[in-house]
Design a protein around this motif. Structure first.
Motif, PDB file in Angstrom:
ATOM      1  N   GLN A   2       4.101 -11.389 -35.206  1.00 40.69           N
ATOM      2  CA  GLN A   2       3.301 -10.294 -35.772  1.00 40.69           C
ATOM      3  C   GLN A   2       4.147  -9.032 -35.923  1.00 40.69           C
ATOM      4  OE1 GLN A   2      -0.517  -9.568 -34.035  1.00 40.69           O
ATOM      5  NE2 GLN A   2      -0.770 -11.703 -33.438  1.00 40.69           N
ATOM      6  N   GLN A  48       6.159  -9.390 -38.956  1.00 33.36           N
ATOM      7  CA  GLN A  48       5.329  -9.293 -40.152  1.00 33.36           C
ATOM      8  C   GLN A  48       4.903  -7.860 -40.442  1.00 33.36           C
ATOM      9  OE1 GLN A  48       4.416 -11.827 -42.367  1.00 33.36           O
ATOM     10  NE2 GLN A  48       6.057 -12.899 -41.284  1.00 33.36           N
ATOM     11  N   GLN A  49       4.756  -7.064 -39.391  1.00 31.62           N
ATOM     12  CA  GLN A  49       4.279  -5.690 -39.559  1.00 31.62           C
ATOM     13  C   GLN A  49       5.415  -4.692 -39.801  1.00 31.62           C
ATOM     14  OE1 GLN A  49       1.707  -4.620 -36.316  1.00 31.62           O
ATOM     15  NE2 GLN A  49       0.502  -6.529 -36.490  1.00 31.62           N
ATOM     16  N   ARG A  83       9.244  -2.900 -33.651  1.00 38.19           N
ATOM     17  CA  ARG A  83       8.012  -2.523 -32.983  1.00 38.19           C
ATOM     18  C   ARG A  83       7.742  -3.510 -31.841  1.00 38.19           C
ATOM     19  NH1 ARG A  83       4.453  -1.178 -36.551  1.00 38.19           N
ATOM     20  NH2 ARG A  83       6.007  -1.041 -38.214  1.00 38.19           N
TER      21      ARG A  83
END
Length: 720
Positions: free
Chosen positions: A704, A707-708, A712
Motif C-alpha cells: 500500500q 501504491q500511495q 511513507r
C-alpha cells in the motif's frame, strides 16, 4: 537486648519486592464470584525465603496496600503480615516454604479469615467455606510460584547475606520438594481451569434457560393480553350493532363475560361515565342497594376510550366501589352509528391478575425460578409468592456491581446495600410497555463453586501427602546408590563393593565399574587433560564464534540474515508473552533502488545498502531489537516491547533521516540520496505465533505504501 543490625541492601530488596507486589495486587485475577487470585504476595514469599521474617513483613505490608486500596479490607495487613512472619521463621528452621504455608493456612490463616468474616463482614454464613478455601488455595498458588522462581533464577541462589540453611539439605529432600512443587502447581491449575470452565458452562446454561423462560412467559402474557383486547373489541362491535337498544346491552355483556371468565368483571358506562350495565350483575345490584352512583369519569380507561376513542389497556390499579381488587382495565368505545361519529358508551373489562400466577405455576421453567411482572409505571402486576412482593407496589431493585464476578446479570431486591448478590435475572419488555423479569437465586450457583473449590482443596492436600511419600521413595532409588558410590571413592581401596551389588541400578553399577577402571588414569593425566580441554575449549569457542558470524550475518551489510531473524522470533515472542507486551514487525524496501544500480553502478548499490544498514543499527540499537537483511534491497525489523503510541513516529524518524542521508558512489564520487517505504504491524505477543502471518500483514502494508506514492509508512496497530 540489642536490635538486629539493619542490612541496607536487604532493606532495599524488600522495598523493591514490596513495590512489585503492590503493583501486581492492583490487578487480582478474577475467577468467579468474590474469588480473586492475588499474585503480588509471591514477592512476600520470595522475601521470606531469601531475606528473613522482618524484611518479608515489610514487603507484605507494601504488597497488602494494593489489596487494601481495591478491597477496602484492612484484614489483609493482619493475615498476610502474619503469613510473612510465619514463613520467615519457618525458613530459619529449614522448613520449605510450601510446607510452611500449608501449615499456616490450616493453623492460623483459615481461623483468622473465619473470625473476620463472621464478626466484621456482612456475608451470609453459607459463603464461609467458599471464602476460606479460596484463601488457602490462593496461598498455595503464590507460594508454589515463588518457590519455583527462586529455583529457576540462579542469581537468587547467590544473593549476598541471604538466609542460609542451618544444615545442608539432602538431595532426596530437595528432589522431593521439587516434585511436590510441580505436582502442586499442576494439580492446582488443572483443578482451577476445570472449575472455571465448569462454572462457565453452568452460567451459559443458566442464562440460556432463563432467556427461554422469560421468552415463554412473555409470549404467554402477550398472547393473553392480545386475546382479551380482541374480546373487548368484539364486544364493542356487538354493542355498536344494538347501540340503540340499551335493554339488550346486559345480555351481550353477560354472554361475553361468561365465555371469557378471565375478566374479574365487565361493565358498560354511558357518556356521563355512569355504570349502566355490569357482569356479574350482582355487583351492580350491590351498588344500587347502597343508593349511590358510581361515576368513573376520573378513570383513565374511561377518559382514553371515550374522549380519545381508542382501545386502552391501563396500568395496574386498585378497584373502587365496583370491586376492590387490583386490576388492569381494558376498555374501548362503542358507537350509535356505523360511521363511529357518536359514542354510545364504553365497554370495560377488568383482567384477573391471578392468571399470571397460573402462567408461573404451569411454566416448565418455574421450579427454581421466580417471576415478576410490572406495568409501564414499574408497578408490580404479579410476583411469585416466594418473593414476598406486594402487587401495585413499586418494583425496586439494585443491579449488583460489587465484588462478585459472574457472566450473568445480578440484582438485589431485599438487601439493597449488600455486596452479596441475591438473584440472577433476565427481563423482556412487552409491546404494551410491561416488563417480565425472571429471577433465580444466586446462592445455588455459589454453592456449586464452593463445593468445587473445597473439593480442589481436599484433593490438593491429599495429593501433597501422596506426592511427598512417592517422591521420597523415588529420590531414594537415585540417591542411595549414588551415596554408596561416593563412599567407595572416599575411602582407601579395599577391594570391597559394599552396597554396590546386583540390586543396584544398572547405570549406577556401570558407573562404579568405569570409575574404578579410570581412577588411576584420571589422576595421572589430570593436569594434561585440563590443559588440553582449556586449549580445545578456546579453539572451539573461537571457531563457533566465526561459524555463528558466517551463518547468522549477511556478508555485505553485517546485519543479521533472514534465517537468524526467523529463529530468534520465537524466543522474543515467549519473552513478550510472559510480560504481556507488544511486538512490531516491519519490512522496509528502498524506493527505486534499481535506478541507483543503473545510474551509478552496482558498487554504488552495495555502498547504499551498507549505509542504510548502518543507519538502521543506529536507530534500532536495543539489545533485543532484530535488524536483518530480508533480501535484495529489503530489510526486516523485529522490535519487541514496542510502545504503540510512539512506534509509528520512530519508524517515520528513520525514514526521514534516511531521506536526508547523502551517499557517495565509490566509482565516480557522485552523491545521491535514497528513500524507503515501510509496512509494519504492531500487536500483542499472543496475536499470532507464526512469523509468516506478521510478515504477510507488514508486506501488504508495504505494498500500500508503494501504491500511495512511496516514501511513507503504513502500520497496523492491533490493540485487542
Amino acid at each position: 537486648m540489642s536490635l538486629p543490625r539493619i542490612n541496607q541492601q536487604h532493606l532495599l530488596y524488600s522495598i523493591i519486592l514490596g513495590v512489585i507486589g503492590l503493583l501486581l495486587n492492583f490487578y487480582p485475577i478474577q475467577f468467579f464470584a468474590n474469588v480473586q487470585f492475588v499474585l503480588g504476595n509471591t514477592m512476600t514469599v520470595i522475601a521470606a525465603v531469601l531475606l528473613g521474617p522482618w524484611y518479608a513483613f515489610l514487603t507484605a505490608m507494601m504488597a497488602s496496600t494494593g489489596l487494601m486500596l481495591i478491597w477496602d479490607s484492612p484484614h489483609v495487613y493482619l493475615i498476610f503480615g502474619l503469613e510473612a512472619l510465619f514463613l520467615g521463621y519457618a525458613r530459619r528452621r529449614d522448613i520449605y516454604a510450601l510446607y510452611a504455608d500449608a501449615a499456616y493456612w490450616l493453623l492460623l490463616g483459615a481461623p483468622l479469615v473465619y473470625l473476620y468474616v463472621v464478626f466484621l463482614m456482612d456475608i451470609p454464613p453459607s459463603h464461609l467455606g467458599f471464602i476460606i478455601s479460596k484463601q488457602g488455595i490462593n496461598g498455595l498458588i503464590y507460594t508454589s510460584i515463588a518457590s519455583l522462581l527462586i529455583l529457576a533464577i540462579p542469581k537468587l541462589w547467590f544473593l549476598k547475606d541471604k538466609v542460609k540453611d542451618r544444615h545442608r539439605r539432602q538431595l532426596s529432600a530437595q528432589l522431593t520438594y521439587f516434585f511436590t512443587l510441580l505436582v502442586t502447581l499442576t494439580l492446582l491449575f488443572s483443578a482451577l481451569i476445570f472449575n472455571y470452565y465448569s462454572l462457565e458452562r453452568q452460567q451459559v446454561m443458566l442464562k440460556q434457560n432463563m432467556t427461554e423462560a422469560v421468552a415463554h412467559i412473555s409470549a404467554s402474557t402477550q398472547s393473553y393480553i392480545e386475546n382479551h383486547k380482541t374480546v373487548i373489541q368484539n364486544t364493542a362491535n356487538q354493542l355498536t350493532l344494538i347501540a340503540d337498544k340499551p335493554e339488550k346491552w346486559q345480555a351481550i355483556l353477560s354472554s361475553f363475560h361468561e365465555s371469557y371468565p378471565s375478566f374479574i368483571s365487565m361493565l358498560i358506562a354511558d357518556p356521563d361515565a355512569k355504570i349502566v350495565n355490569a357482569s356479574p350483575v350482582s355487583r351492580l345490584i350491590a351498588i344500587d342497594k347502597k343508593a349511590q352512583d358510581i361515576n368513573i369519569n376520573d378513570r383513565d380507561y374511561f377518559i382514553e376510550s371515550f374522549y380519545n376513542r381508542r382501545l386502552f389497556v391501563s396500568s395496574a390499579f386498585l378497584g373502587r366501589g365496583f370491586g376492590n381488587d387490583a386490576i388492569v382495565a381494558m376498555s374501548t368505545p362503542f358507537y350509535l352509528d356505523e360511521q363511529h361519529t357518536q359514542v354510545a358508551g364504553i365497554i370495560e373489562g377488568s383482567l384477573d391478575l391471578s392468571y399470571f400466577s397460573h402462567i408461573d405455576q404451569v411454566s416448565e421453567y418455574s421450579n427454581d425460578e421466580s417471576v415478576v411482572m410490572v406495568d409501564e409505571k414499574n408497578q408490580i402486576i404479579f410476583a411469585s409468592k416466594k418473593l414476598s412482593l406486594k402487587p401495585l407496589s413499586q418494583f425496586n431493585f439494585v443491579i449488583n456491581k460489587g465484588g462478585y464476578h459472574a457472566n450473568l446479570e445480578l440484582i438485589n431486591i431485599h438487601k439493597m446495600t449488600s455486596i452479596v448478590p441475591e438473584y440472577i435475572y433476565t427481563h423482556r419488555e412487552l409491546n404494551n410497555g410491561w416488563t417480565v423479569y425472571i429471577l433465580k437465586e444466586f446462592s445455588p450457583l455459589l454453592k456449586l463453586a464452593e463445593e468445587q473449590m473445597f473439593a480442589s482443596f481436599i484433593m490438593l492436600l491429599v495429593s501433597l501427602v501422596c506426592t511427598f511419600y512417592i517422591s521420597t521413595k523415588l529420590s531414594a532409588l537415585l540417591t542411595v546408590p549414588l551415596e554408596a558410590v561416593a563412599n567407595q571413592f572416599s575411602l582407601p581401596d579395599s577391594g570391597k563393593v559394599s552396597t554396590i551389588d546386583d540390586n543396584s541400578p544398572r547405570e549406577v553399577f556401570s558407573l562404579y565399574q568405569r570409575l574404578v577402571a579410570s581412577k588411576e588414569q584420571l589422576v595421572a593425566h589430570q593436569m594434561e587433560l585440563e590443559q588440553t580441554v582449556a586449549n580445545r575449549t578456546a579453539e572451539l569457542e573461537k571457531a563457533n564464534k566465526k561459524l555463528t558470524e558466517l551463518v547468522d550475518r549477511d556478508p555485505l551489510t553485517g546485519l543479521y540474515n533472514r534465517r537468524y531473524a526467523e529463529r530468534k522470533f520465537s524466543e522474543l515472542l515467549e519473552f513478550c508473552l510472559r510480560s504481556e507486551q507488544t511486538i512490531t514487525v516491519a519490512i522496509l524496501d528502498l524506493d527505486l533502488f534499481k535506478t541507483i544500480n543503473d545510474n551509478y553502478g552496482h558498487l554504488a548499490g552495495d555502498e547504499c545498502l551498507r549505509k542504510v544498514s548502518q543507519l538502521l543499527q543506529k536507530y534500532f540499537k536495543r539489545d533485543i531489537d532484530i535488524v536483518a537483511r530480508y533480501g535484495g534491497e529489503e530489510f526486516l525489523l523485529i522490535l519487541p516491547l514496542s510502545n504503540t503510541l510512539h512506534i509509528e513516529h520512530h519508524l517515520n524518524g528513520f525514514r526521514e533521516a534516511l531521506s536526508q542521508l547523502e551517499i557517495t558512489s565509490p566509482e565516480d564520487n557522485q552523491a545521491f540520496k535514497v528513500m524507503v517505504s515501510i509496512g509494519a504491524i504492531t500487536a500483542n505477543a499472543d496475536y499470532e505465533a507464526d512469523l509468516d502471518k506478521w510478515i504477510k500483514i507488514a508486506d501488504e502494508n508495504l505494498y500500500q505504501a508503494k501504491q500511495q506514492g512511496r516514501n511513507r509508512t503504513i502500520i497496523d496497530i492491533i490493540t485487542d
